[in-house]
Motif scaffolding. Sequence first.
Motif, PDB file in Angstrom:
ATOM      1  N   ALA A 269       0.854  -1.188   0.000  1.00 25.92           N
ATOM      2  CA  ALA A 269       0.000   0.000   0.000  1.00 25.92           C
ATOM      3  C   ALA A 269       0.887   1.234   0.000  1.00 25.92           C
ATOM      4  O   ALA A 269       1.897   1.285   0.703  1.00 25.92           O
ATOM      5  CB  ALA A 269      -0.915   0.013   1.215  1.00 25.92           C
ATOM      6  N   LEU A 270       0.492   2.211  -0.793  1.00 25.36           N
ATOM      7  CA  LEU A 270       1.191   3.492  -0.830  1.00 25.36           C
ATOM      8  C   LEU A 270       0.235   4.569  -0.362  1.00 25.36           C
ATOM      9  O   LEU A 270      -0.839   4.768  -0.943  1.00 25.36           O
ATOM     10  CB  LEU A 270       1.679   3.808  -2.247  1.00 25.36           C
ATOM     11  CG  LEU A 270       2.379   5.155  -2.405  1.00 25.36           C
ATOM     12  CD1 LEU A 270       3.703   5.167  -1.631  1.00 25.36           C
ATOM     13  CD2 LEU A 270       2.598   5.487  -3.871  1.00 25.36           C
ATOM     14  N   TYR A 271       0.601   5.231   0.719  1.00 29.36           N
ATOM     15  CA  TYR A 271      -0.157   6.373   1.220  1.00 29.36           C
ATOM     16  C   TYR A 271       0.364   7.593   0.481  1.00 29.36           C
ATOM     17  O   TYR A 271       1.559   7.871   0.490  1.00 29.36           O
ATOM     18  CB  TYR A 271       0.037   6.517   2.731  1.00 29.36           C
ATOM     19  CG  TYR A 271      -0.540   5.360   3.502  1.00 29.36           C
ATOM     20  CD1 TYR A 271      -1.822   5.420   4.022  1.00 29.36           C
ATOM     21  CD2 TYR A 271       0.197   4.194   3.695  1.00 29.36           C
ATOM     22  CE1 TYR A 271      -2.365   4.348   4.722  1.00 29.36           C
ATOM     23  CE2 TYR A 271      -0.334   3.120   4.392  1.00 29.36           C
ATOM     24  CZ  TYR A 271      -1.611   3.204   4.898  1.00 29.36           C
ATOM     25  OH  TYR A 271      -2.145   2.146   5.586  1.00 29.36           O
ATOM     26  N   TYR A 272      -0.545   8.316  -0.162  1.00 30.71           N
ATOM     27  CA  TYR A 272      -0.143   9.424  -1.023  1.00 30.71           C
ATOM     28  C   TYR A 272      -1.073  10.611  -0.814  1.00 30.71           C
ATOM     29  O   TYR A 272      -2.141  10.495  -0.207  1.00 30.71           O
ATOM     30  CB  TYR A 272      -0.192   8.995  -2.487  1.00 30.71           C
ATOM     31  CG  TYR A 272      -1.596   8.979  -3.050  1.00 30.71           C
ATOM     32  CD1 TYR A 272      -2.045  10.012  -3.856  1.00 30.71           C
ATOM     33  CD2 TYR A 272      -2.487   7.947  -2.750  1.00 30.71           C
ATOM     34  CE1 TYR A 272      -3.339  10.024  -4.358  1.00 30.71           C
ATOM     35  CE2 TYR A 272      -3.776   7.944  -3.254  1.00 30.71           C
ATOM     36  CZ  TYR A 272      -4.201   8.990  -4.045  1.00 30.71           C
ATOM     37  OH  TYR A 272      -5.477   8.997  -4.525  1.00 30.71           O
ATOM     38  N   SER A 273      -0.652  11.746  -1.348  1.00 28.85           N
ATOM     39  CA  SER A 273      -1.496  12.924  -1.374  1.00 28.85           C
ATOM     40  C   SER A 273      -1.343  13.583  -2.735  1.00 28.85           C
ATOM     41  O   SER A 273      -0.218  13.727  -3.229  1.00 28.85           O
ATOM     42  CB  SER A 273      -1.091  13.911  -0.276  1.00 28.85           C
ATOM     43  OG  SER A 273      -1.940  15.043  -0.307  1.00 28.85           O
ATOM     44  N   PRO A 274      -2.449  13.973  -3.348  1.00 30.10           N
ATOM     45  CA  PRO A 274      -2.347  14.666  -4.630  1.00 30.10           C
ATOM     46  C   PRO A 274      -1.488  15.928  -4.502  1.00 30.10           C
ATOM     47  O   PRO A 274      -1.591  16.656  -3.521  1.00 30.10           O
ATOM     48  CB  PRO A 274      -3.806  15.034  -4.950  1.00 30.10           C
ATOM     49  CG  PRO A 274      -4.625  14.051  -4.183  1.00 30.10           C
ATOM     50  CD  PRO A 274      -3.830  13.791  -2.925  1.00 30.10           C
ATOM     51  N   GLY A 275      -0.615  16.127  -5.475  1.00 32.61           N
ATOM     52  CA  GLY A 275       0.237  17.312  -5.485  1.00 32.61           C
ATOM     53  C   GLY A 275       1.506  17.190  -4.670  1.00 32.61           C
ATOM     54  O   GLY A 275       2.270  18.146  -4.574  1.00 32.61           O
ATOM     55  N   SER A 276       1.747  16.037  -4.084  1.00 34.09           N
ATOM     56  CA  SER A 276       2.978  15.852  -3.307  1.00 34.09           C
ATOM     57  C   SER A 276       3.948  14.982  -4.096  1.00 34.09           C
ATOM     58  O   SER A 276       3.634  14.511  -5.185  1.00 34.09           O
ATOM     59  CB  SER A 276       2.667  15.190  -1.958  1.00 34.09           C
ATOM     60  OG  SER A 276       2.390  13.822  -2.133  1.00 34.09           O
ATOM     61  N   CYS A 277       5.115  14.768  -3.532  1.00 35.81           N
ATOM     62  CA  CYS A 277       6.120  13.925  -4.199  1.00 35.81           C
ATOM     63  C   CYS A 277       5.814  12.435  -4.068  1.00 35.81           C
ATOM     64  O   CYS A 277       6.661  11.608  -4.361  1.00 35.81           O
ATOM     65  CB  CYS A 277       7.503  14.234  -3.663  1.00 35.81           C
ATOM     66  SG  CYS A 277       8.183  15.715  -4.409  1.00 35.81           S
TER      67      CYS A 277
ATOM     68  N   ALA B 171       4.073   7.298   2.427  1.00 32.04           N
ATOM     69  CA  ALA B 171       4.453   6.200   3.301  1.00 32.04           C
ATOM     70  C   ALA B 171       4.154   4.920   2.532  1.00 32.04           C
ATOM     71  O   ALA B 171       3.140   4.828   1.842  1.00 32.04           O
ATOM     72  CB  ALA B 171       3.677   6.228   4.614  1.00 32.04           C
ATOM     73  N   LEU B 172       5.053   3.984   2.633  1.00 28.32           N
ATOM     74  CA  LEU B 172       4.908   2.701   1.947  1.00 28.32           C
ATOM     75  C   LEU B 172       4.733   1.612   2.987  1.00 28.32           C
ATOM     76  O   LEU B 172       5.474   1.571   3.975  1.00 28.32           O
ATOM     77  CB  LEU B 172       6.153   2.414   1.106  1.00 28.32           C
ATOM     78  CG  LEU B 172       6.196   1.067   0.390  1.00 28.32           C
ATOM     79  CD1 LEU B 172       5.210   1.068  -0.774  1.00 28.32           C
ATOM     80  CD2 LEU B 172       7.602   0.779  -0.101  1.00 28.32           C
ATOM     81  N   GLN B 173       3.753   0.744   2.769  1.00 27.77           N
ATOM     82  CA  GLN B 173       3.530  -0.388   3.666  1.00 27.77           C
ATOM     83  C   GLN B 173       3.591  -1.666   2.839  1.00 27.77           C
ATOM     84  O   GLN B 173       2.835  -1.835   1.882  1.00 27.77           O
ATOM     85  CB  GLN B 173       2.182  -0.261   4.355  1.00 27.77           C
ATOM     86  CG  GLN B 173       1.943  -1.311   5.402  1.00 27.77           C
ATOM     87  CD  GLN B 173       0.654  -1.042   6.167  1.00 27.77           C
ATOM     88  OE1 GLN B 173      -0.249  -0.363   5.690  1.00 27.77           O
ATOM     89  NE2 GLN B 173       0.582  -1.569   7.369  1.00 27.77           N
TER      90      GLN B 173
ATOM     91  N   GLU C  22      -1.979  -1.062  -3.628  1.00 26.24           N
ATOM     92  CA  GLU C  22      -3.169  -0.272  -3.328  1.00 26.24           C
ATOM     93  C   GLU C  22      -2.741   1.161  -3.037  1.00 26.24           C
ATOM     94  O   GLU C  22      -1.764   1.393  -2.313  1.00 26.24           O
ATOM     95  CB  GLU C  22      -3.869  -0.867  -2.105  1.00 26.24           C
ATOM     96  CG  GLU C  22      -5.058  -0.090  -1.633  1.00 26.24           C
ATOM     97  CD  GLU C  22      -5.644  -0.650  -0.339  1.00 26.24           C
ATOM     98  OE1 GLU C  22      -6.494   0.050   0.231  1.00 26.24           O
ATOM     99  OE2 GLU C  22      -5.255  -1.751   0.087  1.00 26.24           O
ATOM    100  N   LEU C  23      -3.459   2.124  -3.578  1.00 30.11           N
ATOM    101  CA  LEU C  23      -3.237   3.532  -3.256  1.00 30.11           C
ATOM    102  C   LEU C  23      -4.198   3.933  -2.145  1.00 30.11           C
ATOM    103  O   LEU C  23      -5.396   3.624  -2.217  1.00 30.11           O
ATOM    104  CB  LEU C  23      -3.481   4.409  -4.478  1.00 30.11           C
ATOM    105  CG  LEU C  23      -2.428   4.354  -5.563  1.00 30.11           C
ATOM    106  CD1 LEU C  23      -2.888   5.145  -6.781  1.00 30.11           C
ATOM    107  CD2 LEU C  23      -1.102   4.883  -5.058  1.00 30.11           C
TER     108      LEU C  23
END
Length: 110
Positions: free
Chosen positions: A4-12, A55-57, A28-29
């Motif tokens: 799983a990758l925890y992400y936010s639009p507009g971030s790196c 964050a990567l899980q 999974e995003l």
Amino acid sequence: MSIALYYSPGSCSLAPQIVLNETGEPFELRKIATAERANRSNEYLAINPKGRVPALQIDGFILTETPAILAFLGRRFPSSGLYPADASAAEARCLELLAWLDLPRCSGHA
């Protein structure tokens, strides 16, 4: 394997998403809207106490900070050819580039 990758639009967090796509592994995003301060929620802080994205899980192992995530994915999935296989000048240049890509504007803490 569960990724799983925890992400936010507009971030790196886009860079790890691209690398994950290149590995060919299913993942999974999980969106964390930093603009709405979701990165400061108790739920997300339990995943990443720094309150930053990405964050990567992977199977319960959580890793943060873009350069570390990118290097880890490259080593974890060597068949992708995204990361040098040995401790060489090529690896040093790769790490140099990863650090440069993670500019302060990409820190994802709103």
